[in-house]
Write a protein that holds these residues in place. Structure first.
Motif, mmCIF file in Angstrom:
data_model
loop_
_atom_site.group_PDB
_atom_site.id
_atom_site.type_symbol
_atom_site.label_atom_id
_atom_site.label_comp_id
_atom_site.label_asym_id
_atom_site.label_seq_id
_atom_site.Cartn_x
_atom_site.Cartn_y
_atom_site.Cartn_z
ATOM 1 N N THR A 108 3.802 -5.823 -4.708
ATOM 2 C CA THR A 108 1.953 -5.790 -4.650
ATOM 3 C C THR A 108 1.762 -6.655 -4.256
ATOM 4 O O THR A 108 0.941 -5.003 -3.312
ATOM 5 C CB THR A 108 1.828 -5.087 -6.410
ATOM 6 O OG1 THR A 108 2.347 -4.799 -7.554
ATOM 7 C CG2 THR A 108 0.253 -4.292 -6.411
ATOM 8 N N ILE A 109 1.699 -7.777 -3.215
ATOM 9 C CA ILE A 109 0.684 -8.259 -2.721
ATOM 10 C C ILE A 109 1.276 -7.323 -1.435
ATOM 11 O O ILE A 109 0.733 -7.292 -0.420
ATOM 12 C CB ILE A 109 0.235 -9.257 -3.315
ATOM 13 C CG1 ILE A 109 -0.625 -9.656 -4.481
ATOM 14 C CG2 ILE A 109 -0.253 -10.449 -1.826
ATOM 15 C CD1 ILE A 109 -0.627 -11.324 -4.181
ATOM 16 N N PRO A 110 2.622 -7.973 -1.238
ATOM 17 C CA PRO A 110 3.193 -7.563 0.311
ATOM 18 C C PRO A 110 2.561 -5.945 0.947
ATOM 19 O O PRO A 110 2.439 -5.508 1.201
ATOM 20 C CB PRO A 110 4.258 -7.765 -0.737
ATOM 21 C CG PRO A 110 4.380 -8.882 -0.740
ATOM 22 C CD PRO A 110 3.866 -8.522 -2.144
ATOM 23 N N GLU A 111 2.894 -5.313 -0.544
ATOM 24 C CA GLU A 111 3.247 -3.445 -0.297
ATOM 25 C C GLU A 111 1.644 -3.583 -0.495
ATOM 26 O O GLU A 111 0.883 -2.364 1.020
ATOM 27 C CB GLU A 111 3.729 -2.965 -1.237
ATOM 28 C CG GLU A 111 4.960 -2.818 -2.048
ATOM 29 C CD GLU A 111 5.016 -2.205 -2.899
ATOM 30 O OE1 GLU A 111 4.503 -1.579 -3.990
ATOM 31 O OE2 GLU A 111 6.003 -2.030 -3.700
ATOM 32 N N ILE A 112 0.663 -3.887 -1.066
ATOM 33 C CA ILE A 112 -0.845 -3.870 -0.205
ATOM 34 C C ILE A 112 -0.838 -3.815 1.565
ATOM 35 O O ILE A 112 -2.106 -3.856 2.196
ATOM 36 C CB ILE A 112 -1.806 -4.225 -1.271
ATOM 37 C CG1 ILE A 112 -1.819 -3.923 -2.743
ATOM 38 C CG2 ILE A 112 -2.961 -4.557 -1.048
ATOM 39 C CD1 ILE A 112 -2.473 -3.725 -3.677
ATOM 40 N N CYS A 113 -0.780 -5.274 1.264
ATOM 41 C CA CYS A 113 -1.008 -6.145 2.649
ATOM 42 C C CYS A 113 -0.115 -5.443 3.812
ATOM 43 O O CYS A 113 -0.877 -4.747 4.779
ATOM 44 C CB CYS A 113 -0.246 -7.049 2.604
ATOM 45 S SG CYS A 113 -1.297 -8.602 1.699
ATOM 46 N N ALA A 114 1.311 -4.430 3.849
ATOM 47 C CA ALA A 114 1.185 -3.545 4.521
ATOM 48 C C ALA A 114 1.058 -2.995 4.979
ATOM 49 O O ALA A 114 0.580 -1.629 5.965
ATOM 50 C CB ALA A 114 2.560 -3.405 3.703
ATOM 51 N N PHE A 115 0.351 -1.694 3.543
ATOM 52 C CA PHE A 115 -0.476 -0.572 3.600
ATOM 53 C C PHE A 115 -1.802 -0.662 4.446
ATOM 54 O O PHE A 115 -1.634 0.155 5.670
ATOM 55 C CB PHE A 115 -0.535 0.021 2.230
ATOM 56 C CG PHE A 115 -1.781 1.205 2.116
ATOM 57 C CD1 PHE A 115 -1.175 2.209 2.617
ATOM 58 C CD2 PHE A 115 -3.561 1.106 2.680
ATOM 59 C CE1 PHE A 115 -1.964 3.374 2.611
ATOM 60 C CE2 PHE A 115 -4.593 2.217 2.509
ATOM 61 C CZ PHE A 115 -3.080 3.451 2.173
ATOM 62 N N PHE A 116 -2.815 -1.823 5.074
ATOM 63 C CA PHE A 116 -3.084 -1.971 5.504
ATOM 64 C C PHE A 116 -3.189 -2.524 6.516
ATOM 65 O O PHE A 116 -4.298 -2.468 7.705
ATOM 66 C CB PHE A 116 -4.732 -3.260 4.350
ATOM 67 C CG PHE A 116 -5.683 -2.099 3.478
ATOM 68 C CD1 PHE A 116 -6.216 -1.275 3.513
ATOM 69 C CD2 PHE A 116 -5.186 -2.819 2.022
ATOM 70 C CE1 PHE A 116 -6.901 -0.977 2.545
ATOM 71 C CE2 PHE A 116 -5.708 -1.677 0.878
ATOM 72 C CZ PHE A 116 -6.457 -0.897 1.640
ATOM 73 N N PHE A 117 -1.975 -3.084 6.940
ATOM 74 C CA PHE A 117 -1.784 -4.209 8.240
ATOM 75 C C PHE A 117 -1.349 -2.895 8.735
ATOM 76 O O PHE A 117 -2.079 -2.499 10.098
ATOM 77 C CB PHE A 117 -0.640 -5.036 8.329
ATOM 78 C CG PHE A 117 -1.297 -6.601 7.761
ATOM 79 C CD1 PHE A 117 -1.573 -7.273 8.495
ATOM 80 C CD2 PHE A 117 -0.787 -6.812 7.288
ATOM 81 C CE1 PHE A 117 -2.865 -8.200 8.624
ATOM 82 C CE2 PHE A 117 -0.982 -8.129 6.805
ATOM 83 C CZ PHE A 117 -1.618 -8.873 7.959
ATOM 84 N N VAL A 118 -0.747 -1.653 8.209
ATOM 85 C CA VAL A 118 -0.243 -1.089 8.930
ATOM 86 C C VAL A 118 -1.620 0.273 9.819
ATOM 87 O O VAL A 118 -1.943 0.459 10.472
ATOM 88 C CB VAL A 118 0.268 0.223 8.324
ATOM 89 C CG1 VAL A 118 0.729 1.505 9.244
ATOM 90 C CG2 VAL A 118 1.692 -0.229 8.319
ATOM 91 N N MET A 119 -2.413 0.297 8.607
ATOM 92 C CA MET A 119 -3.985 1.291 9.149
ATOM 93 C C MET A 119 -4.880 0.471 10.013
ATOM 94 O O MET A 119 -5.357 1.403 10.821
ATOM 95 C CB MET A 119 -4.376 1.239 7.270
ATOM 96 C CG MET A 119 -5.871 1.681 7.902
ATOM 97 S SD MET A 119 -6.421 2.412 6.826
ATOM 98 C CE MET A 119 -5.072 3.959 5.371
ATOM 99 N N PHE A 120 -5.617 -0.939 9.554
ATOM 100 C CA PHE A 120 -6.154 -1.704 10.700
ATOM 101 C C PHE A 120 -5.038 -1.704 11.827
ATOM 102 O O PHE A 120 -6.398 -1.504 12.933
ATOM 103 C CB PHE A 120 -6.658 -3.021 10.217
ATOM 104 C CG PHE A 120 -7.777 -2.580 8.765
ATOM 105 C CD1 PHE A 120 -7.953 -1.501 7.776
ATOM 106 C CD2 PHE A 120 -7.127 -3.591 7.453
ATOM 107 C CE1 PHE A 120 -8.075 -1.506 6.778
ATOM 108 C CE2 PHE A 120 -8.046 -3.799 6.714
ATOM 109 C CZ PHE A 120 -8.298 -2.726 6.293
#
Length: 429
Positions: free
Chosen positions: A20-32
């Motif tokens: 879950t943590i890597p997926e959340i980080c991937a989501f926000f890294f792409v957006m930011f």
């Protein structure tokens, strides 16, 4: 011992850390990283540092192993950081070189912690939300034919590339059988949104790569039904079919130029790119081996830099470049940096092609197509820059080029474990 292993809270915590943590980080890294909003730029950087700290805290061992294992693929950003030792502006090269290395490392970490299908899903969701928010914002910028949507990217070309990224991620998610039905259904409204953005921005580059990438991904997904020998035969057949093009290549280039100028209304100089390229080649000739140091030319205040910025009507060298990744690397780190980058692209290309032949999946084909597009864009755009989503994606593609599906081991028969003793006599046969 068994009570601890079966503790629901510890199991949930372990799942949170591992997936879950890597997926959340991937989501926000792409957006930011896609967002380029000067008003909140420092906040976005702080947020990305926080996400990085979260990744390190949740999986410290694997993050360290990723650095030790994949550092050869990150040789170009490593050289950019090390260039402070010979740079005209050591502090500038150290700062921006570190940011470039940080961006590449994020791509490596995420590709190490997430299987390709999950990174694909997070990329789709992130770009879907980002594009919707950009449309809602109605932030516009100036273009040759008037005001167009730029959203949270800052320019029409970057907005068009965001629309392309959404379209390709939606295609990959829909074709990937590992994605949930709900997620695949969510791709349906994503297509008109992506096409609306690409058409509205009127970016010739986005139109051309969109017309190539989506059919290529669909063809790659279909090729998975063939055996490796069949995929090799297909590739050879395509190359053989296209071989006569070599004899009429000059005519094809002329037709492409006419199409871009007459149909797509593209500047014959590629919006001044040819002028910039000539200056970049002259600068490389002055310092061919090590270059000027990462970002030292554009931020150094030299006569050449100031003249080019004024010619382009720019005031900030941090946001400007030569619109060619190879030439930009050559100016910054010389032929050494260019050689490292070319070798990296060759290694990624060879390993991606090998993977496509032997162990393809829809998700790995998605990253293979992305790599091909990035390699093509490198000729007219910058794909290596600090906190740029394309840089993160390139190094994720590099790691996934070496990835192969893990086959699950067959379940052990009951008689190989202690549970055999608990079976009824009729069940032991």
């Amino acid at each position: 011992m068994s009570s601890i292993a079966l503790d629901p809270r510890s199991m949930m915590l372990r799942k949170l850390q591992t997936q879950t943590i890597p997926e959340i980080c991937a989501f926000f890294f792409v957006m930011f990283m896609t967002a380029q909003v000067p008003e909140v730029g420092p906040l976005l950087v702080v947020a990305q540092m926080g996400l990085f700290a979260l990744l390190i805290a949740s999986r410290p061992g694997e993050c360290l192993k990723a650095l030790l294992k994949w550092w050869p693929l990150m040789l170009t950003p490593i050289l950019a950081f090390v260039s402070f030792t010979w740079s005209d502006l050591p502090a500038v090269s150290a700062r921006y070189g570190f940011q470039l290395l940080f961006t590449a490392y994020i791509g490596v970490i995420l590709a190490t912690l997430l299987p390709p299908s999950r990174f694909l899903a997070m990329s789709f969701l992130s770009m879907f939300v980002f594009c919707v928010l950009s449309i809602i914002s109605q932030r516009q910028g100036f273009a040759a034919h008037g005001m167009v949507l730029v959203g949270f990217t800052g320019s029409k070309n970057q907005m068009a590339l965001a629309g392309f990224a959404l379209m390709l991620a939606a295609a990959g998610t829909m074709l990937d059988p590992k994605q949930s039905r709900l997620l695949r259904l969510a791709t349906i409204p994503a297509y008109p949104i992506a096409l609306y953005i690409i058409a509205g921005a009127a970016s010739a580059t986005a139109v051309l790569i969109a017309g190539v990438a989506a059919p290529a991904l669909a063809a790659a997904a279909f090729a998975q039904r063939l055996k490796p020998a069949g995929r090799v035969a297909t590739i050879l057949g395509v190359l053989l079919f296209l071989s006569p093009i070599a004899f009429i290549w000059t005519d094809i280039l002329e037709w492409i130029n006419r199409f871009m100028i007459d149909v797509l209304d593209k500047d014959p100089t590629l919006t001044g790119r040819t002028y910039l390229w000539a200056h970049a080649e002259a600068l490389i000739e002055r310092r061919p081996v090590f270059g000027y140091g990462y970002q030292a030319f554009w931020l150094g205040g030299s006569v050449d830099a100031v003249g080019l910025l004024r010619w382009a009507e720019q005031t900030d060298g941090r946001q400007f470049h030569f619109h060619n990744t190879f030439l930009q690397i050559g100016v910054d780190t010389g032929y050494i940096g260019m050689a490292a980058f070319v070798v990296t692209l060759i290694v990624i290309g060879v390993m991606s092609a090998r993977q496509f032949i032997l162990t393809p999946t829809v998700a790995t084909s998605y990253f293979f197509v992305n790599f091909i597009i990035l390699a093509m864009l490198a000729m007219t755009e910058l794909i290596l820059a600090p906190l740029l989503p394309r840089t993160m994606l390139l190094y994720a593609c590099a790691v996934y080029a070496f990835w192969s599906p893990v086959k699950r081991a067959a379940p052990k028969p009951a008689w190989t474990s202690g549970s055999w003793r608990n079976l009824q006599p009729s069940q032991r046969r």
